[in-house]
Design an enzyme around this catalytic site. Structure first.
Site, PDB file in Angstrom:
ATOM      1  N   ASN A 282      73.988  36.310   4.519  1.00  0.00           N
ATOM      2  CA  ASN A 282      73.781  35.161   5.397  1.00  0.00           C
ATOM      3  C   ASN A 282      74.148  33.884   4.636  1.00  0.00           C
ATOM      4  O   ASN A 282      73.421  33.474   3.740  1.00  0.00           O
ATOM      5  CB  ASN A 282      72.308  35.134   5.833  1.00  0.00           C
ATOM      6  CG  ASN A 282      71.981  33.982   6.764  1.00  0.00           C
ATOM      7  OD1 ASN A 282      72.794  33.076   6.953  1.00  0.00           O
ATOM      8  ND2 ASN A 282      70.793  34.007   7.330  1.00  0.00           N
TER       9      ASN A 282
ATOM     10  N   CYS B 109      70.948  27.299  10.146  1.00  0.00           N
ATOM     11  CA  CYS B 109      71.956  28.297  10.530  1.00  0.00           C
ATOM     12  C   CYS B 109      72.712  27.908  11.798  1.00  0.00           C
ATOM     13  O   CYS B 109      73.730  28.516  12.130  1.00  0.00           O
ATOM     14  CB  CYS B 109      71.300  29.665  10.680  1.00  0.00           C
ATOM     15  SG  CYS B 109      70.606  30.218   9.111  1.00  0.00           S
TER      16      CYS B 109
ATOM     17  N   HIS C 161      75.926  34.332  14.539  1.00  0.00           N
ATOM     18  CA  HIS C 161      75.459  34.002  13.192  1.00  0.00           C
ATOM     19  C   HIS C 161      75.081  35.309  12.493  1.00  0.00           C
ATOM     20  O   HIS C 161      74.511  36.207  13.091  1.00  0.00           O
ATOM     21  CB  HIS C 161      74.242  33.079  13.309  1.00  0.00           C
ATOM     22  CG  HIS C 161      73.529  32.884  12.020  1.00  0.00           C
ATOM     23  ND1 HIS C 161      74.176  32.449  10.891  1.00  0.00           N
ATOM     24  CD2 HIS C 161      72.232  33.086  11.661  1.00  0.00           C
ATOM     25  CE1 HIS C 161      73.310  32.373   9.895  1.00  0.00           C
ATOM     26  NE2 HIS C 161      72.126  32.766  10.333  1.00  0.00           N
TER      27      HIS C 161
HETATM   28  O1  UT7 Z   1      69.401  32.887   9.425  1.00  0.00           O
HETATM   29  C1  UT7 Z   1      68.270  32.174   9.794  1.00  0.00           C
HETATM   30  C2  UT7 Z   1      67.358  32.962  10.613  1.00  0.00           C
HETATM   31  N1  UT7 Z   1      66.856  34.090   9.882  1.00  0.00           N
HETATM   32  C3  UT7 Z   1      66.826  35.273  10.432  1.00  0.00           C
HETATM   33  O2  UT7 Z   1      67.285  35.440  11.520  1.00  0.00           O
HETATM   34  C4  UT7 Z   1      66.147  36.389   9.648  1.00  0.00           C
HETATM   35  C5  UT7 Z   1      65.179  37.126  10.539  1.00  0.00           C
HETATM   36  N2  UT7 Z   1      64.408  38.143   9.865  1.00  0.00           N
HETATM   37  C6  UT7 Z   1      64.915  39.236   9.259  1.00  0.00           C
HETATM   38  O3  UT7 Z   1      66.110  39.418   9.170  1.00  0.00           O
HETATM   39  C7  UT7 Z   1      63.956  40.299   8.774  1.00  0.00           C
HETATM   40  O4  UT7 Z   1      62.661  39.988   9.211  1.00  0.00           O
HETATM   41  C8  UT7 Z   1      63.929  40.462   7.211  1.00  0.00           C
HETATM   42  C9  UT7 Z   1      65.237  41.081   6.745  1.00  0.00           C
HETATM   43  C10 UT7 Z   1      63.702  39.109   6.555  1.00  0.00           C
HETATM   44  C11 UT7 Z   1      62.810  41.404   6.814  1.00  0.00           C
HETATM   45  O5  UT7 Z   1      62.944  42.646   7.479  1.00  0.00           O
HETATM   46  P1  UT7 Z   1      61.723  43.267   8.305  1.00  0.00           P
HETATM   47  O6  UT7 Z   1      62.205  44.544   8.807  1.00  0.00           O
HETATM   48  O7  UT7 Z   1      61.259  42.251   9.289  1.00  0.00           O
HETATM   49  O8  UT7 Z   1      60.677  43.518   7.174  1.00  0.00           O
HETATM   50  P2  UT7 Z   1      59.178  42.958   7.029  1.00  0.00           P
HETATM   51  O9  UT7 Z   1      59.219  41.569   6.512  1.00  0.00           O
HETATM   52  O10 UT7 Z   1      58.404  43.238   8.266  1.00  0.00           O
HETATM   53  O11 UT7 Z   1      58.657  43.907   5.893  1.00  0.00           O
HETATM   54  C12 UT7 Z   1      58.536  45.327   6.067  1.00  0.00           C
HETATM   55  C13 UT7 Z   1      58.138  45.941   4.729  1.00  0.00           C
HETATM   56  C14 UT7 Z   1      56.979  45.211   4.057  1.00  0.00           C
HETATM   57  O12 UT7 Z   1      56.211  46.183   3.382  1.00  0.00           O
HETATM   58  P3  UT7 Z   1      54.852  46.757   4.031  1.00  0.00           P
HETATM   59  O13 UT7 Z   1      53.973  45.571   4.248  1.00  0.00           O
HETATM   60  O14 UT7 Z   1      55.284  47.420   5.319  1.00  0.00           O
HETATM   61  O15 UT7 Z   1      54.368  47.704   2.998  1.00  0.00           O
HETATM   62  C15 UT7 Z   1      57.638  44.343   3.050  1.00  0.00           C
HETATM   63  O16 UT7 Z   1      56.820  44.022   1.956  1.00  0.00           O
HETATM   64  O17 UT7 Z   1      59.240  45.860   3.826  1.00  0.00           O
HETATM   65  C16 UT7 Z   1      58.816  45.194   2.619  1.00  0.00           C
HETATM   66  N3  UT7 Z   1      59.932  44.433   2.086  1.00  0.00           N
HETATM   67  C17 UT7 Z   1      60.852  44.957   1.250  1.00  0.00           C
HETATM   68  N4  UT7 Z   1      60.969  46.180   0.704  1.00  0.00           N
HETATM   69  C18 UT7 Z   1      62.029  46.384  -0.115  1.00  0.00           C
HETATM   70  C19 UT7 Z   1      60.272  43.142   2.362  1.00  0.00           C
HETATM   71  N5  UT7 Z   1      61.392  42.816   1.688  1.00  0.00           N
HETATM   72  C20 UT7 Z   1      61.759  43.927   0.994  1.00  0.00           C
HETATM   73  C21 UT7 Z   1      62.831  44.198   0.134  1.00  0.00           C
HETATM   74  N6  UT7 Z   1      62.926  45.451  -0.398  1.00  0.00           N
HETATM   75  N7  UT7 Z   1      63.781  43.289  -0.174  1.00  0.00           N
END
Ligand code: UT7
Length: 332
Positions: free
Chosen positions: A285, A115, A255
């Site tokens: 993204n 990125c 970004h």
């Molecule tokens: O561009 C390169 C660099 N990348 C980035 O900068 C991305 C950085 N990270 C992020 O943007 C975020 O961490 C994500 C968008 C990838 C994920 O969001 P989050 O708020 O960090 O969610 P999480 O991974 O902590 O997951 C929270 C919950 C989990 O469920 P439990 O364990 O709390 O029951 C996940 O299983 O949300 C669940 N989950 C989803 N639910 C519905 C994860 N993905 C999804 C989804 N739909 N697509």
């Protein structure tokens, strides 16, 4: 010292759209979760069957730039493509783009910095012109992320999209252009964001394909934290280096990984969101393409002399910020 500015822009986005509603039918997710957690509503997806992939998109973006600027391809010295999704392992995307546009006096190469690919490519192109070696350098950020995503993995497939943005770099006699950069890397970030298969470590074998590791892997939370930290710290560093405070900036171009990351960076800098370029809602993204796509979409609002900081964070980890002043008014 030669000042080097961005003097023209071009972009290409596939027609095909993948909406949150579409994704609801593919994985266990919903529009509300995606919108509130990422800010994304839809992304563009390349039509691979028709060859609408990385080289094609980069070529189209460069062709648009050339047409807008009235440039002769024979004047181009160098093309640099920031990408992690080249069409082939080798040769480079940039070489194929040079061939497609008839830039037969140019050479080219790709920069793999995920990125941060556009920022690292931009810094490289600027250095070539500052050295006096070349006059016209094209820097492209392009990625076909849909070619390396697992559309059964809801944690990654909802985030990324495809697209390309191109910029022309030339010397500027009015003192505008790229003024400063703080670029960083930290290989300890590999475990959190990577793609395992297809390289020398895990070549393409039947066993490796069966393991499913030929897709993007991301452990989102640590990446999120480091992204906010990395972008806001390097923006502050660039501001300090140039005796600026954030209120003196006209634009920040972050970004586009997650709307919450963008909001947190703006918050850390006490910077108004109206002056933060955002395209994430419509494109998701697009990895190396996010920053040049933002510049394209906001081109008509830009004025000569505008103070702008570009900032990115991505796989590697790689990150950084570049400070520049804009070289022309409105759309070319
Ligand atoms: O561009 C390169 C660099 N990348 C980035 O900068 C991305 C950085 N990270 C992020 O943007 C975020 O961490 C994500 C968008 C990838 C994920 O969001 P989050 O708020 O960090 O969610 P999480 O991974 O902590 O997951 C929270 C919950 C989990 O469920 P439990 O364990 O709390 O029951 C996940 O299983 O949300 C669940 N989950 C989803 N639910 C519905 C994860 N993905 C999804 C989804 N739909 N697509």
């Amino acid at each position: 010292m030669i000042d080097v500015a961005i003097t023209a822009l071009g972009k290409y986005l596939p027609e095909q759209r993948l909406t949150n509603k579409d994704l609801e039918k593919m994985v266990d997710t919903n529009d509300e979760w995606i919108t509130t957690r990422t800010g994304i509503k839809e992304r563009r997806i390349a039509n691979k069957e028709d060859g609408e992939v990385t080289t094609y998109m980069a070529t189209k973006a460069v062709e648009q730039l050339i047409a807008k600027r009235g440039l002769d391809p024979l004047e181009i010295d160098l093309i640099i493509c920031g990408t992690i999704t080249p069409d082939l392992r080798f040769p480079d995307t940039a070489n194929a783009v040079a061939h497609n546009i008839g830039a037969t006096n140019a050479f080219g190469f790709d920069v793999n910095a995920a990125c941060s690919g556009f920022l690292f490519s931009l810094a490289t192109g600027v250095a070539y012109i500052k050295s006096g070696m070349y006059k016209k350098v094209i820097v492209v950020g392009v990625d076909t992320m849909s070619s390396i995503l697992n559309y059964e993995d809801r944690s990654t497939c909802i985030i990324f999209g495809d697209g390309a943005g191109a910029t022309l770099l030339e010397a500027n006699v009015e003192g505008n252009g790229i003024k400063d950069q703080v670029l960083r890397g930290d290989g300890s970030g590999i475990e959190f964001l990577h793609m395992k298969n297809g390289g020398a470590l895990n070549p393409i074998t039947k066993e490796n394909i069966d393991s499913g590791d030929q897709y993007v892997f991301q452990d989102g939370r640590p990446v999120f934290k480091r992204a906010v930290q990395g972008m806001s710290r390097t923006v502050k560093q660039v501001l300090a280096n140039n005796n600026l405070v954030s209120s003196e900036l006209d634009w920040i171009v972050p970004h586009q990984a997650n709307m919450r990351i963008i909001n947190s960076v703006a918050d850390q800098l006490d910077f108004p969101l109206e002056k933060v370029m955002q395209t994430i809602e419509n494109y998701g993204n697009t990895t190396a393409a996010t920053i040049p796509l933002c510049l394209n979409d906001y081109e008509s609002k830009l004025k000569k002399g505008d103070k702008i900081i570009l900032t990115a964070f991505g796989g590697g980890f790689t990150w950084g910020s570049i400070y520049l002043t804009w070289a022309y008014d409105g759309e070319l």
